[in-house]
Write a protein that holds these residues in place. Structure first.
Motif, PDB file in Angstrom:
ATOM      1  N   TYR A 188      42.221  39.257  92.108  1.00 23.75           N
ATOM      2  CA  TYR A 188      41.202  40.022  92.692  1.00 23.75           C
ATOM      3  C   TYR A 188      40.628  41.061  91.646  1.00 23.75           C
ATOM      4  N   GLN A 189      41.113  40.678  90.576  1.00 24.15           N
ATOM      5  CA  GLN A 189      40.823  41.638  89.109  1.00 24.15           C
ATOM      6  C   GLN A 189      41.429  42.959  89.323  1.00 24.15           C
ATOM      7  N   ARG A 190      42.428  43.334  90.087  1.00 20.84           N
ATOM      8  CA  ARG A 190      43.037  44.501  89.867  1.00 20.84           C
ATOM      9  C   ARG A 190      44.172  44.285  88.920  1.00 20.84           C
ATOM     10  N   VAL A 191      44.201  45.539  87.968  1.00 18.82           N
ATOM     11  CA  VAL A 191      44.809  45.444  86.528  1.00 18.82           C
ATOM     12  C   VAL A 191      46.105  46.385  86.786  1.00 18.82           C
ATOM     13  N   HIS A 192      47.118  45.839  86.409  1.00 18.23           N
ATOM     14  CA  HIS A 192      48.446  46.717  86.541  1.00 18.23           C
ATOM     15  C   HIS A 192      49.112  46.506  85.214  1.00 18.23           C
ATOM     16  N   GLY A 193      49.846  47.647  84.928  1.00 14.79           N
ATOM     17  CA  GLY A 193      50.240  47.772  83.388  1.00 14.79           C
ATOM     18  C   GLY A 193      51.920  48.001  83.799  1.00 14.79           C
ATOM     19  N   GLY A 194      52.646  47.782  82.702  1.00 17.41           N
ATOM     20  CA  GLY A 194      53.957  48.102  82.456  1.00 17.41           C
ATOM     21  C   GLY A 194      54.833  47.591  83.431  1.00 17.41           C
ATOM     22  N   ALA A 195      55.688  48.345  84.136  1.00 14.25           N
ATOM     23  CA  ALA A 195      56.613  47.978  85.175  1.00 14.25           C
ATOM     24  C   ALA A 195      55.978  47.351  86.415  1.00 14.25           C
ATOM     25  N   ARG A 221      59.175  42.881  94.520  1.00 21.56           N
ATOM     26  CA  ARG A 221      58.783  43.961  95.575  1.00 21.56           C
ATOM     27  C   ARG A 221      59.759  45.033  95.374  1.00 21.56           C
ATOM     28  N   ALA A 222      60.845  44.886  95.151  1.00 15.97           N
ATOM     29  CA  ALA A 222      61.911  45.917  94.807  1.00 15.97           C
ATOM     30  C   ALA A 222      61.364  46.951  93.782  1.00 15.97           C
ATOM     31  N   LEU A 223      60.988  46.481  92.565  1.00 18.83           N
ATOM     32  CA  LEU A 223      60.516  47.086  91.591  1.00 18.83           C
ATOM     33  C   LEU A 223      59.262  47.971  91.940  1.00 18.83           C
ATOM     34  N   ILE A 229      62.086  52.981  93.616  1.00 17.28           N
ATOM     35  CA  ILE A 229      62.641  52.498  92.463  1.00 17.28           C
ATOM     36  C   ILE A 229      61.517  52.511  91.401  1.00 17.28           C
ATOM     37  N   ARG A 230      60.154  52.523  91.740  1.00 21.85           N
ATOM     38  CA  ARG A 230      58.949  52.367  90.896  1.00 21.85           C
ATOM     39  C   ARG A 230      59.159  53.427  89.998  1.00 21.85           C
ATOM     40  N   PRO A 231      59.591  54.623  89.972  1.00 29.31           N
ATOM     41  CA  PRO A 231      59.373  55.770  88.852  1.00 29.31           C
ATOM     42  C   PRO A 231      60.565  55.198  87.957  1.00 29.31           C
TER      43      PRO A 231
END
Length: 127
Positions: free
Chosen positions: A60-67, A86-88, A93-95
């Motif tokens: 959908y052209q959403r941009v994600h970076g890094g983790a 999903r856990a990440l 857990i995300r930070p």
């Protein structure tokens, strides 16, 4: 607009390339491209960002970076890896995942599989 998701990585970095080769073994409908060979602007990101971190552009052209990019890729790699992805992305857990990602990314020139390009300051990377 729905397209095939794209993972952009640093094709001049041996560690990055080896990591992507490992990821390519898992079933996922994702294009794996070195940012140096991609039209980063058309994908909704910048060369500066692609030099700094792995970038995942979803269907959908959403941009994600890094983790978050790693998590997005893993969510498309089969049942077991989907759980890890999903856990990440979980709030608790995300930070931590982002800190670990940044630690690895900032020290990738010290990791196995590096190339001389990994030792250059980012403004001197070829590409």
């Amino acid at each position: 607009m729905s397209t095939v998701p794209v993972l952009l990585y640093d094709g001049d970095c041996g560690f990055c390339t080896r990591s992507v080769r490992l990821a390519a073994r898992f079933p996922a409908d994702v294009a794996l491209l070195p940012w140096q060979a991609a039209d980063v602007a058309a994908l909704g990101t910048t060369e500066s960002r692609a030099r700094r971190e792995v970038v995942f552009v979803d269907e959908y052209q959403r941009v994600h970076g890094g983790a978050a990019a790693v998590a997005a890729l893993l969510r498309r790699c089969g049942p077991g890896w989907r759980v890890v992805g999903r856990a990440l992305g979980a709030p608790g857990i995300r930070p931590l995942a982002e800190r670990v990602y940044r630690l690895v990314a900032d020290n990738r020139h010290r990791l196995p599989g590096t190339t001389p390009a990994c030792h250059l300051p980012s403004e001197q990377w070829p590409g």
